[in-house]
Design an enzyme around this catalytic site. Structure first.
Site: not given
Length: 346
Positions: A191, A281
């Protein structure tokens, strides 16, 4: 009894950027800006005096730039550091991870102040990273727990990886242990902010003997090559073992998504696939990693101790998607033993 506030030192030569950061952070009562510095030299003095929970650090500044300041801070008073930069400076910014910084983010503008989603995401990342124990070296022994594991079959294989917060640094550790003659392709969803992938690729190339590139539509997978998903595109692998990039909807806020990658790899390679989920996360990739496991492939989750954020690996473990749970320094040696390859000698 109230929780201790997250104390932040903002380091940037732009007063405007410092004001933006202050406005963002002070929108959360649990975050306190304890100081500001306009260059690295001033930052080092303030770190010693203020002892902040975390530092946001610009890359290029007068007197002393970010990389040099990070190196000195990590040598004298190790503190979690979040590197702040623009896309065109991202290659230098990623080099800061080698000096001890935890993560690289895009430099915020005034839109962040008005955009609650962006503001909350930045604050959440700040708080999470402020709690990361900063260490100089990981005390891994490079010994896998089950060295007698053998590949289920021979033939063409693939290594698929999903990572997020803390991922660039973890990828550099992993790829740095692969030998130059590693015979299989590696595909990665990390990401990233828009425009930062090119800088990541350029930096990762300095850490590994393998070729690192941004994945391109329709290209055939080559051995010893690491393919990084471009920003804003899902990376999938076709049954013909070629790259497929799509604009399909975001999955839990992500494009590229590890769910898409792992699912396609499970379908195309089955038991010949190796899936690895690293620090990050949320839970991206944690479900589809199980598809690789179900197909008979090897699946690995990074352990909690060596994760910057134990989110995605924890989800994978809880869902039963991971065959192995290993410290970061042990993942590559385990994979190489699994493949009956020799570990790269530094």
């Amino acid at each position: 009894m109230t929780d201790k506030k997250t104390s932040v030192l903002i380091v940037d030569d732009s007063a405007t950027v410092r004001d933006i950061f202050r406005a963002i952070f002070e929108s959360d009562p649990s975050v306190e800006v304890v100081g500001e510095a306009a260059n690295g030299e001033e930052a080092i003095r303030l770190v010693e005096k203020l002892k902040p929970s975390i530092i946001t650090m610009d890359v290029f500044m007068p007197v002393m730039n970010g990389p040099e300041a990070i190196q000195q801070v990590m040598a004298t008073r190790a503190t979690p550091i979040l590197v702040v930069t623009t896309a065109k400076e991202s290659t230098i910014a990623f080099q800061c991870l080698s000096k001890g910084a935890l993560e690289v983010i895009e430099k915020p503008d005034f839109k962040y102040i008005q955009d609650e989603s962006k503001r909350n995401s930045l604050i959440s990342k700040l708080k999470t990273l402020s709690r990361v124990p900063v260490v100089t070296h990981l005390a891994g022994k490079n010994r896998a727990t089950r060295a007698d594991v053998k590949p289920a079959d021979s033939g063409r294989r693939i290594v698929a990886i999903c990572s997020s917060t803390g991922g660039p640094k973890a990828l550099s550790v992993l790829f740095g242990q692969f030998p130059s003659d590693f015979p299989y392709p590696v595909v990665v969803t990390q990401h990233m902010y828009e425009g930062f992938v090119a800088g990541l690729v350029e930096w990762l190339q300095t850490t590994t003997p393998l070729k690192v590139k941004i994945a391109e539509q329709g290209e055939s997978l080559q051995p010893g090559t690491i393919y990084i998903a471009p920003t804003g595109k899902h990376l999938e692998i076709s049954m013909a073992e070629t790259v497929r990039l799509t604009d399909d909807p975001l999955i839990e806020g992500h494009r590229p998504s590890g769910e898409k990658l792992f699912a396609s790899v499970a379908k195309a390679f089955g038991a010949r696939a190796i899936g690895i989920i690293l620090t990050g996360m949320g839970g991206d990739g944690s479900t589809s990693l199980g598809q690789i496991k179900k197909a008979g492939g090897l699946t690995i989750a990074q352990d909690e101790k060596t994760c910057v954020v134990f989110g995605m690996p924890r989800e994978a473990i809880q869902k039963g998607s991971a065959t192995e749970v290993l410290p970061l320094p042990e993942i590559a040696p385990f994979v190489l033993r699994f493949l009956n390859r020799k570990e790269r000698v530094a």
